[in-house]
Motif scaffolding. Sequence first.
Motif, PDB file in Angstrom:
ATOM      1  N   UNK A 270       1.620  -5.560  -0.736  1.00  0.00           N
ATOM      2  CA  UNK A 270       0.653  -4.632  -0.249  1.00  0.00           C
ATOM      3  C   UNK A 270       0.955  -3.320  -0.354  1.00  0.00           C
ATOM      4  N   UNK A 271       0.071  -2.195  -0.791  1.00  0.00           N
ATOM      5  CA  UNK A 271       0.153  -0.977  -1.120  1.00  0.00           C
ATOM      6  C   UNK A 271      -1.179   0.036  -0.685  1.00  0.00           C
ATOM      7  N   UNK A 272      -0.858   0.850  -0.118  1.00  0.00           N
ATOM      8  CA  UNK A 272      -1.798   1.786   0.138  1.00  0.00           C
ATOM      9  C   UNK A 272      -1.799   3.156  -0.534  1.00  0.00           C
ATOM     10  N   UNK A 273      -2.771   3.446  -1.227  1.00  0.00           N
ATOM     11  CA  UNK A 273      -2.911   4.429  -2.266  1.00  0.00           C
ATOM     12  C   UNK A 273      -4.015   5.443  -1.905  1.00  0.00           C
ATOM     13  N   UNK A 274      -3.858   6.650  -1.836  1.00  0.00           N
ATOM     14  CA  UNK A 274      -4.964   7.601  -1.612  1.00  0.00           C
ATOM     15  C   UNK A 274      -5.287   8.565  -2.910  1.00  0.00           C
TER      16      UNK A 274
ATOM     17  N   UNK B 138     -13.169   8.461   2.146  1.00  0.00           N
ATOM     18  CA  UNK B 138     -12.868   9.551   3.180  1.00  0.00           C
ATOM     19  C   UNK B 138     -13.348  11.024   2.784  1.00  0.00           C
ATOM     20  N   UNK B 139     -13.203  11.730   3.640  1.00  0.00           N
ATOM     21  CA  UNK B 139     -13.841  13.079   3.424  1.00  0.00           C
ATOM     22  C   UNK B 139     -12.857  13.871   1.925  1.00  0.00           C
ATOM     23  N   UNK B 140     -11.801  13.491   1.758  1.00  0.00           N
ATOM     24  CA  UNK B 140     -10.848  14.155   0.813  1.00  0.00           C
ATOM     25  C   UNK B 140     -10.884  13.091  -0.364  1.00  0.00           C
ATOM     26  N   UNK B 141     -11.397  11.939  -0.473  1.00  0.00           N
ATOM     27  CA  UNK B 141     -11.219  11.031  -1.735  1.00  0.00           C
ATOM     28  C   UNK B 141     -11.595   9.698  -1.545  1.00  0.00           C
ATOM     29  N   UNK B 142     -10.672   8.779  -1.680  1.00  0.00           N
ATOM     30  CA  UNK B 142     -10.744   7.501  -1.435  1.00  0.00           C
ATOM     31  C   UNK B 142      -9.455   6.702  -0.977  1.00  0.00           C
ATOM     32  N   UNK B 143      -9.311   5.910  -0.013  1.00  0.00           N
ATOM     33  CA  UNK B 143      -8.144   5.131   0.251  1.00  0.00           C
ATOM     34  C   UNK B 143      -8.191   3.857  -0.343  1.00  0.00           C
ATOM     35  N   UNK B 144      -7.227   3.327  -1.101  1.00  0.00           N
ATOM     36  CA  UNK B 144      -7.416   1.802  -1.305  1.00  0.00           C
ATOM     37  C   UNK B 144      -5.917   1.066  -0.934  1.00  0.00           C
ATOM     38  N   UNK B 145      -6.311  -0.009  -0.465  1.00  0.00           N
ATOM     39  CA  UNK B 145      -5.350  -0.821  -0.009  1.00  0.00           C
ATOM     40  C   UNK B 145      -5.336  -2.111  -1.256  1.00  0.00           C
ATOM     41  N   UNK B 146      -4.166  -2.233  -1.763  1.00  0.00           N
ATOM     42  CA  UNK B 146      -4.475  -3.198  -2.949  1.00  0.00           C
ATOM     43  C   UNK B 146      -3.010  -3.915  -2.984  1.00  0.00           C
ATOM     44  N   UNK B 147      -2.930  -4.974  -3.900  1.00  0.00           N
ATOM     45  CA  UNK B 147      -1.687  -5.578  -4.416  1.00  0.00           C
ATOM     46  C   UNK B 147      -0.985  -4.895  -5.746  1.00  0.00           C
ATOM     47  N   UNK B 148       0.397  -4.500  -5.501  1.00  0.00           N
ATOM     48  CA  UNK B 148       0.748  -3.622  -6.459  1.00  0.00           C
ATOM     49  C   UNK B 148       1.106  -4.552  -7.910  1.00  0.00           C
ATOM     50  N   UNK B 149       1.597  -3.871  -8.859  1.00  0.00           N
ATOM     51  CA  UNK B 149       2.015  -4.670 -10.079  1.00  0.00           C
ATOM     52  C   UNK B 149       2.865  -5.784  -9.601  1.00  0.00           C
TER      53      UNK B 149
END
Length: 133
Positions: free
Chosen positions: A91-95, A76-87
């Motif tokens: 499903x989690x989205x992290x910016x 993204x313009x501000x960084x990265x957005x990641x959709x992944x599987x948590x511990x």
Amino acid sequence: MADDFDPVALVVDWLDACRNRDLVTLLDLYADDAMAECRCGEVKLSEGRAELESYWRPRLDALAPTAFGLEEITPTTDGVVLDYLSHEGQPVRIAFSFTRDGKIRATHCMPVAELQERAADELLVPSHALRPD
């Protein structure tokens, strides 16, 4: 940003450190004064290396078999957005945002299901708006 800094590669390194339960490497990816906000359950805010270690240690000690699986990664313009599987394998989205020297400045995460609920709520039109006056 540093000329040789690749934010997507850094996020992949973050995922690898999590998968490998490598707390030292994981913490080294963060700036000394980094902040992590987690909205997966009770809201948790962690600032600085000691608090990040306290946040991550129990999560890396108890990984689900599908933990830290990559779903989608988006610059993204501000960084990265990641959709992944948590511990826990959920499903989690992290910016991610980054410092100029290529360290993680901040992360903000939330369950994907909650994001989908919020988006659906925003699309709903109140019934009174559909009635003629």
